[in-house]
Design a protein around this motif. Structure first.
Motif, PDB file in Angstrom:
ATOM      1  N   LEU A 271       0.833  -1.206   0.000  1.00 44.04           N
ATOM      2  CA  LEU A 271       0.000   0.000   0.000  1.00 44.04           C
ATOM      3  C   LEU A 271       0.867   1.255   0.000  1.00 44.04           C
ATOM      4  O   LEU A 271       0.567   2.225  -0.707  1.00 44.04           O
ATOM      5  CB  LEU A 271      -0.925  -0.003   1.213  1.00 44.04           C
ATOM      6  CG  LEU A 271      -1.835   1.233   1.353  1.00 44.04           C
ATOM      7  CD1 LEU A 271      -2.729   1.391   0.132  1.00 44.04           C
ATOM      8  CD2 LEU A 271      -2.675   1.118   2.627  1.00 44.04           C
ATOM      9  N   LYS A 272       1.941   1.244   0.758  1.00 48.61           N
ATOM     10  CA  LYS A 272       2.849   2.396   0.780  1.00 48.61           C
ATOM     11  C   LYS A 272       3.418   2.670  -0.606  1.00 48.61           C
ATOM     12  O   LYS A 272       3.479   3.825  -1.054  1.00 48.61           O
ATOM     13  CB  LYS A 272       3.988   2.140   1.778  1.00 48.61           C
ATOM     14  CG  LYS A 272       4.995   3.281   1.872  1.00 48.61           C
ATOM     15  CD  LYS A 272       6.098   2.956   2.870  1.00 48.61           C
ATOM     16  CE  LYS A 272       7.124   4.086   2.934  1.00 48.61           C
ATOM     17  NZ  LYS A 272       8.222   3.764   3.893  1.00 48.61           N
ATOM     18  N   ARG A 273       3.801   1.622  -1.311  1.00 45.53           N
ATOM     19  CA  ARG A 273       4.352   1.791  -2.663  1.00 45.53           C
ATOM     20  C   ARG A 273       3.281   2.306  -3.622  1.00 45.53           C
ATOM     21  O   ARG A 273       3.551   3.173  -4.460  1.00 45.53           O
ATOM     22  CB  ARG A 273       4.919   0.457  -3.166  1.00 45.53           C
ATOM     23  CG  ARG A 273       5.791   0.602  -4.423  1.00 45.53           C
ATOM     24  CD  ARG A 273       7.163   1.133  -4.077  1.00 45.53           C
ATOM     25  NE  ARG A 273       7.935   1.473  -5.253  1.00 45.53           N
ATOM     26  CZ  ARG A 273       8.708   0.600  -5.928  1.00 45.53           C
ATOM     27  NH1 ARG A 273       8.807  -0.655  -5.513  1.00 45.53           N
ATOM     28  NH2 ARG A 273       9.401   0.994  -6.975  1.00 45.53           N
ATOM     29  N   PHE A 274       2.063   1.792  -3.482  1.00 48.98           N
ATOM     30  CA  PHE A 274       0.973   2.271  -4.326  1.00 48.98           C
ATOM     31  C   PHE A 274       0.771   3.775  -4.134  1.00 48.98           C
ATOM     32  O   PHE A 274       0.597   4.521  -5.108  1.00 48.98           O
ATOM     33  CB  PHE A 274      -0.324   1.538  -3.981  1.00 48.98           C
ATOM     34  CG  PHE A 274      -0.428   0.133  -4.521  1.00 48.98           C
ATOM     35  CD1 PHE A 274       0.627  -0.467  -5.187  1.00 48.98           C
ATOM     36  CD2 PHE A 274      -1.595  -0.595  -4.340  1.00 48.98           C
ATOM     37  CE1 PHE A 274       0.536  -1.759  -5.675  1.00 48.98           C
ATOM     38  CE2 PHE A 274      -1.701  -1.883  -4.835  1.00 48.98           C
ATOM     39  CZ  PHE A 274      -0.647  -2.469  -5.496  1.00 48.98           C
ATOM     40  N   LYS A 275       0.793   4.214  -2.892  1.00 49.12           N
ATOM     41  CA  LYS A 275       0.555   5.630  -2.610  1.00 49.12           C
ATOM     42  C   LYS A 275       1.698   6.498  -3.134  1.00 49.12           C
ATOM     43  O   LYS A 275       1.476   7.651  -3.520  1.00 49.12           O
ATOM     44  CB  LYS A 275       0.351   5.825  -1.111  1.00 49.12           C
ATOM     45  CG  LYS A 275      -0.990   5.270  -0.628  1.00 49.12           C
ATOM     46  CD  LYS A 275      -1.240   5.536   0.849  1.00 49.12           C
ATOM     47  CE  LYS A 275      -2.633   5.075   1.262  1.00 49.12           C
ATOM     48  NZ  LYS A 275      -2.911   5.314   2.699  1.00 49.12           N
ATOM     49  N   GLN A 276       2.901   5.945  -3.189  1.00 50.45           N
ATOM     50  CA  GLN A 276       4.015   6.693  -3.772  1.00 50.45           C
ATOM     51  C   GLN A 276       3.783   6.929  -5.264  1.00 50.45           C
ATOM     52  O   GLN A 276       4.098   8.006  -5.784  1.00 50.45           O
ATOM     53  CB  GLN A 276       5.319   5.936  -3.534  1.00 50.45           C
ATOM     54  CG  GLN A 276       5.785   5.957  -2.089  1.00 50.45           C
ATOM     55  CD  GLN A 276       6.972   5.050  -1.820  1.00 50.45           C
ATOM     56  OE1 GLN A 276       7.330   4.212  -2.651  1.00 50.45           O
ATOM     57  NE2 GLN A 276       7.592   5.198  -0.667  1.00 50.45           N
ATOM     58  N   PHE A 277       3.234   5.935  -5.946  1.00 52.04           N
ATOM     59  CA  PHE A 277       2.917   6.122  -7.365  1.00 52.04           C
ATOM     60  C   PHE A 277       1.790   7.144  -7.528  1.00 52.04           C
ATOM     61  O   PHE A 277       1.822   7.974  -8.447  1.00 52.04           O
ATOM     62  CB  PHE A 277       2.542   4.784  -8.000  1.00 52.04           C
ATOM     63  CG  PHE A 277       3.729   3.977  -8.454  1.00 52.04           C
ATOM     64  CD1 PHE A 277       4.307   4.207  -9.687  1.00 52.04           C
ATOM     65  CD2 PHE A 277       4.272   3.000  -7.638  1.00 52.04           C
ATOM     66  CE1 PHE A 277       5.409   3.473 -10.110  1.00 52.04           C
ATOM     67  CE2 PHE A 277       5.380   2.259  -8.050  1.00 52.04           C
ATOM     68  CZ  PHE A 277       5.949   2.500  -9.284  1.00 52.04           C
ATOM     69  N   ALA A 278       0.793   7.090  -6.652  1.00 52.48           N
ATOM     70  CA  ALA A 278      -0.287   8.076  -6.722  1.00 52.48           C
ATOM     71  C   ALA A 278       0.257   9.485  -6.510  1.00 52.48           C
ATOM     72  O   ALA A 278      -0.110  10.428  -7.221  1.00 52.48           O
ATOM     73  CB  ALA A 278      -1.355   7.749  -5.683  1.00 52.48           C
ATOM     74  N   ASP A 279       1.139   9.643  -5.546  1.00 53.05           N
ATOM     75  CA  ASP A 279       1.733  10.956  -5.272  1.00 53.05           C
ATOM     76  C   ASP A 279       2.561  11.458  -6.453  1.00 53.05           C
ATOM     77  O   ASP A 279       2.707  12.674  -6.645  1.00 53.05           O
ATOM     78  CB  ASP A 279       2.606  10.893  -4.027  1.00 53.05           C
ATOM     79  CG  ASP A 279       1.809  10.692  -2.746  1.00 53.05           C
ATOM     80  OD1 ASP A 279       0.591  10.924  -2.773  1.00 53.05           O
ATOM     81  OD2 ASP A 279       2.405  10.285  -1.733  1.00 53.05           O
ATOM     82  N   ALA A 280       3.109  10.542  -7.247  1.00 57.81           N
ATOM     83  CA  ALA A 280       3.917  10.924  -8.409  1.00 57.81           C
ATOM     84  C   ALA A 280       3.061  11.394  -9.584  1.00 57.81           C
ATOM     85  O   ALA A 280       3.592  11.951 -10.547  1.00 57.81           O
ATOM     86  CB  ALA A 280       4.790   9.757  -8.842  1.00 57.81           C
ATOM     87  N   GLY A 281       1.753  11.163  -9.516  1.00 58.43           N
ATOM     88  CA  GLY A 281       0.869  11.605 -10.590  1.00 58.43           C
ATOM     89  C   GLY A 281       0.177  10.488 -11.344  1.00 58.43           C
ATOM     90  O   GLY A 281      -0.527  10.747 -12.326  1.00 58.43           O
ATOM     91  N   VAL A 282       0.352   9.255 -10.896  1.00 56.19           N
ATOM     92  CA  VAL A 282      -0.291   8.122 -11.563  1.00 56.19           C
ATOM     93  C   VAL A 282      -1.791   8.163 -11.289  1.00 56.19           C
ATOM     94  O   VAL A 282      -2.220   8.297 -10.142  1.00 56.19           O
ATOM     95  CB  VAL A 282       0.308   6.786 -11.075  1.00 56.19           C
ATOM     96  CG1 VAL A 282      -0.504   5.606 -11.568  1.00 56.19           C
ATOM     97  CG2 VAL A 282       1.751   6.673 -11.538  1.00 56.19           C
ATOM     98  N   THR A 283      -2.585   8.057 -12.341  1.00 56.48           N
ATOM     99  CA  THR A 283      -4.043   8.021 -12.195  1.00 56.48           C
ATOM    100  C   THR A 283      -4.578   6.598 -12.177  1.00 56.48           C
ATOM    101  O   THR A 283      -5.657   6.349 -11.639  1.00 56.48           O
ATOM    102  CB  THR A 283      -4.723   8.777 -13.346  1.00 56.48           C
ATOM    103  OG1 THR A 283      -4.412   8.136 -14.595  1.00 56.48           O
ATOM    104  CG2 THR A 283      -4.258  10.225 -13.402  1.00 56.48           C
ATOM    105  N   ASP A 284      -3.837   5.671 -12.802  1.00 58.46           N
ATOM    106  CA  ASP A 284      -4.255   4.276 -12.885  1.00 58.46           C
ATOM    107  C   ASP A 284      -3.032   3.400 -12.663  1.00 58.46           C
ATOM    108  O   ASP A 284      -2.016   3.559 -13.359  1.00 58.46           O
ATOM    109  CB  ASP A 284      -4.820   3.944 -14.269  1.00 58.46           C
ATOM    110  CG  ASP A 284      -6.034   4.769 -14.645  1.00 58.46           C
ATOM    111  OD1 ASP A 284      -7.138   4.206 -14.653  1.00 58.46           O
ATOM    112  OD2 ASP A 284      -5.882   5.975 -14.946  1.00 58.46           O
ATOM    113  N   LEU A 285      -3.133   2.463 -11.722  1.00 63.16           N
ATOM    114  CA  LEU A 285      -2.051   1.514 -11.492  1.00 63.16           C
ATOM    115  C   LEU A 285      -2.477   0.159 -12.031  1.00 63.16           C
ATOM    116  O   LEU A 285      -3.565  -0.336 -11.731  1.00 63.16           O
ATOM    117  CB  LEU A 285      -1.727   1.411 -10.007  1.00 63.16           C
ATOM    118  CG  LEU A 285      -0.349   0.866  -9.627  1.00 63.16           C
ATOM    119  CD1 LEU A 285       0.759   1.737 -10.201  1.00 63.16           C
ATOM    120  CD2 LEU A 285      -0.209   0.777  -8.116  1.00 63.16           C
TER     121      LEU A 285
END
Length: 318
Positions: A271-285
């Motif tokens: 979950l922490k890694r997912f949130k890092q991608f979201a913070d980077a600007g990712v809209t869809d993982l």
């Protein structure tokens, strides 16, 4: 951020592969995943045909291609196929396309691979006109001379996403498409390079903020097994690193290989890694399930444990 899963590209006999594809999309749909992405592997099923199959066994999930190589067919032919599949899917198709790599287009298919960015821009001009129908498609540019009527159209917009890694391709994706589909991009390369460039290009073209779809391997495991998960990712997914396009992208981030991109560990670590991608600007993982184990039974059990956790995290990343 929306959470999706990669489906397909599995080895085995064709009947088993079809049955597995159906089972996987039925799970993704029932589990509440936002999207399911079908890659186009050079020696595997046609991904748009498989999306049509997935549509018949799901009811609400968005279904995407990641990605259809542009050089393999004329843009009118691709538009016709995509619009047909989108109609079958009830408007749930996200069409991911891209210029692919020299070792696929030139070395495998024997087609030209000069100026892939310019070719992509010209291709999208035709594709966008053809998917905006019904009506006449009249486009003349450096790559195409098209005067073709179409009776097909969409009731709701069908997103077109472009595999874009370098500055020129990101400008094209932002200006002429609805976003980008990524692989081998870590949080730093997305936050510092990809998101700012494609967002700026979309704004300058008067388009909405683009979707940024990032694909990463994910493995639920004990934290003591993280290195083993990264090693497995590097063994089974490392062929992507041979592309100069991916190598340039890796140079823009902190990841040195696909193992570094892997979100591995316990639920909290993932979950922490997912949130890092979201913070980077990712809209869809887009999650590529990565099981670990020494036997087939262990690999299957690992896959299902990872899948259960991913389903629990769908709401947490929104």
């Amino acid at each position: 951020m929306r959470l999706g899963v990669m489906i397909g590209a599995e080895r085995g006999d064709m009947a088993r592969k079809v049955a597995k594809l159906v089972a996987d999309v039925e799970w993704a749909d029932a589990a509440g995943m936002d999207t399911a992405w079908m890659p186009q592997v050079p020696d595997d099923f046609d991904c748009l045909t498989m999306v049509a199959l997935m549509a018949a066994h799901s009811s609400r999930i968005e279904l995407g291609t990641a990605v259809v190589p542009l050089q393999a067919q004329h843009p009118i032919a691709l538009a016709r196929q995509a619009l047909s599949v989108n109609a079958v899917a009830g408007g749930r198709l996200a069409l991911g396309v891209g210029p692919s790599h020299h070792w696929i287009i030139r070395d495998m298919l024997g087609l030209p691979y000069e100026k892939p960015a310019g070719y992509t821009r010209d291709y999208l001009e035709v594709l966008n006109a053809a998917t905006a129908g019904p009506g006449a498609v009249d486009v003349e540019n450096d790559s195409f001379t098209v005067h073709n009527p179409t009776a097909l159209g969409v009731a709701t917009p069908m997103p077109v996403l472009v595999a874009a890694l370098g500055p020129v391709m990101l400008q094209i994706a932002g200006a002429h498409a609805d976003g980008t589909v990524l692989w081998m991009a870590d949080e730093k390369s997305i936050g510092d390079h990809i998101a700012p460039r494609i967002t700026k290009a979309a704004a300058e073209a008067g388009r909405p903020a683009p979707r940024i779809v990032a694909g990463i391997p994910v493995c639920l495991c004990a934290n003591s097994e993280i290195d083993a998960a990264k090693d497995r990712a590097n063994r089974i997914l490392a062929e992507a690193e041979t592309s100069p396009n991916y190598q340039k992208l890796l140079d823009r981030g902190d990841a040195r290989n696909v193992g570094d991109l892997c979100a591995a560990g316990d639920e909290e670590s993932i979950l922490k890694r997912f949130k890092q991608f979201a913070d980077a600007g990712v809209t869809d993982l887009s999650v590529r399930l990565l099981p670990i184990g020494d036997t087939r039974d262990e690999l299957v059990a690992s896959k299902y444990r990872t899948r259960e956790v991913i389903a629990e995290l769908v709401k947490a990343v929104k």
